[in-house]
Scaffold this active site. Structure first.
Site, short mmCIF file in Angstrom:
data_model
loop_
_atom_site.label_atom_id
_atom_site.label_comp_id
_atom_site.label_asym_id
_atom_site.label_seq_id
_atom_site.Cartn_x
_atom_site.Cartn_y
_atom_site.Cartn_z
N LYS A 73 47.05 52.51 37.93
CA LYS A 73 46.70 51.41 38.00
C LYS A 73 48.21 50.33 37.34
O LYS A 73 48.62 49.22 38.21
CB LYS A 73 45.71 50.77 37.25
N HIS B 33 28.38 49.24 38.75
CA HIS B 33 29.47 49.01 39.58
C HIS B 33 30.05 50.41 39.90
O HIS B 33 30.65 50.33 41.56
CB HIS B 33 30.75 48.06 39.04
N ARG C 26 42.95 24.11 27.39
CA ARG C 26 44.00 25.07 27.96
C ARG C 26 45.15 26.66 27.45
O ARG C 26 45.90 26.66 27.90
CB ARG C 26 45.75 23.81 28.07
N GLU D 232 36.57 54.83 39.42
CA GLU D 232 37.63 54.15 39.41
C GLU D 232 38.60 55.02 39.49
O GLU D 232 40.02 55.14 39.80
CB GLU D 232 37.52 53.41 38.43
N ASN E 186 41.78 47.96 45.61
CA ASN E 186 40.39 47.02 46.20
C ASN E 186 39.61 48.04 47.61
O ASN E 186 38.91 48.03 48.06
CB ASN E 186 40.15 45.89 47.01
N GLU F 112 48.42 39.93 43.87
CA GLU F 112 47.85 40.63 44.45
C GLU F 112 48.15 40.13 45.74
O GLU F 112 47.40 39.87 47.34
CB GLU F 112 46.79 40.54 44.19
N HIS G 167 31.20 46.47 47.35
CA HIS G 167 31.08 45.04 46.61
C HIS G 167 30.11 43.77 47.65
O HIS G 167 28.88 43.31 46.56
CB HIS G 167 32.58 43.81 46.38
N HIS H 106 36.31 48.87 47.89
CA HIS H 106 35.46 47.82 47.29
C HIS H 106 35.33 46.74 47.92
O HIS H 106 34.24 44.99 47.77
CB HIS H 106 36.32 47.14 46.82
N LYS I 241 42.51 40.05 35.94
CA LYS I 241 41.47 39.85 36.34
C LYS I 241 40.83 39.12 35.60
O LYS I 241 40.17 40.01 34.71
CB LYS I 241 41.29 40.89 37.11
N ARG J 100 49.18 45.67 45.27
CA ARG J 100 47.80 45.57 45.03
C ARG J 100 46.45 45.51 45.44
O ARG J 100 45.95 46.24 45.13
CB ARG J 100 48.19 44.64 43.69
#
Length: 341
Positions: free
Chosen positions: A203, A243, A102, A166, A221, A213, A228, A224, A124, A217
């Site tokens: 960022k 990427h 945990r 980025e 993206n 998000e 993606h 993306h 993330k 935020r």
């Protein structure tokens, strides 16, 4: 978040601040050879966990290996995991740390430009699932992040360029003035410490304003939604794509849509396209593959129901989120990128 030129000193200070019983260091074959020697002498007694590099190994099977190693070494809830590597190691290491018993502590030391300016900020954590990028994961900030441009010297040129996508994105969505400066610079003359600090600052401000998000935020993206989908398609079909290459494709495609929707001028689209093309080769996609790529967009995490939601430019240096894209919109943007229109 520590940005420094003396990673060993800052790592020692971080270790002095944290209380932990055991330490493990997560590496892949590349960071073990090139990056681990730069911090090895600063580390306390530790267990080394090595995984394979590459997006294809960002899976639950790799997480199982990390959990098994922590269990074998009898890590308790006060253990510490140091993730030394790119975004994949940071995300998988963070995910396994926060779910082992945990939750145990973890430090991220990102070693790629992509991880330093993007993946290391915002908490993330995730893995790919059935060919879908970052499909399983959660939000949780590292206990410490240490960024040092020294690790960029260990990167091949294509990985360094990939991370630069980025940097371009951050300027396009949040800093028109710096975009004007950036697009006049040659890649070889970039001051990486200054560039990383600027990109991280953008960022960090966006994430602190919207940590989960829920709204603003989502501007991060940009590039993306389409990028993606192409990246997932290539990965599923065993085709290598970095990427940053996918994000570069996505930024051109989504800049085209920003222009078609009247959000940016034609000259802005041309400027963005020319600058990205000066750093990235065009990704090759067969015409018959476009429909399959469009199908993957329906799995994007930003979608609501079956509606494709994207972040588009709202002028250079600004962006808007939750812009609905029709399948025709998405298809036309890919056709534009590929030169069919």
């Amino acid at each position: 978040m520590i940005i420094t030129n003396v990673v060993e000193k800052q790592l020692q200070l971080c270790l002095n601040e944290l209380q932990f019983t055991k330490t493990a260091v997560l590496v892949d074959e590349n960071t073990w050879a090139d990056c681990y020697p730069l911090i090895k002498n600063t580390l306390p007694d530790h267990h080394l966990i090595q995984i394979k590099s590459g997006e294809e190994f960002k899976t639950i099977d790799t997480c199982n290996h990390i959990w098994q190693e922590l269990t074998k070494e009898a890590f308790d809830r006060k253990g510490l995991l140091i993730n030394l590597g790119g975004g994949d190691i940071g995300e998988m290491g963070g995910l396994t740390a926060r779910t082992y018993k945990r939750g145990i502590q973890f430090i991220n030391i990102p070693t790629t430009l992509l991880a330093q300016v993007d993946a290391s900020i915002g908490g993330k954590l995730g893995i790919d699932f059935n060919g879908l990028k970052n499909h399983i994961g959660l939000f949780s900030e590292p206990d410490k992040v240490i960024i040092d441009p020294v690790f960029l010297k260990t990167l091949p040129q294509d990985e360094l360029t990939s991370g630069f996508a980025e940097v371009i994105k951050h300027n396009l969505i949040a800093d028109a003035d710096n975009w004007g400066i950036l697009k006049k610079q040659t890649f070889s003359k970039i001051d990486w410490l200054k560039t990383i600090e600027h990109s991280v600052g953008i960022k960090k401000r966006v994430v602190e304003n919207d940590p989960l998000e829920a709204g603003h935020r989502k501007i991060l993206n940009f590039g993306h939604t389409i990028g993606h989908a192409v990246e997932s398609f290539k990965m599923t079909n065993g085709q290598r794509i970095l990427h940053g290459e996918a994000v570069a494709l996505g930024m051109i495609s989504e800049s085209f849509l920003s222009h078609k929707k009247g959000f940016i001028a034609r000259e802005d689209l041309t400027s963005i396209e020319n600058y990205i093309d000066s750093h990235f080769s065009r990704v090759q996609i067969a015409h018959e593959e476009i429909k399959k790529i469009l199908g993957l967009m329906n799995q994007d995490k930003k979608n609501e129901g079956m509606k494709i939601q994207a972040a588009l430019l709202d002028g250079v240096g600004r962006a808007k989120w939750d812009v609905e894209l029709t399948p025709d919109n998405a298809e036309s943007s890919l056709l534009y990128y590929l030169g069919y229109t």
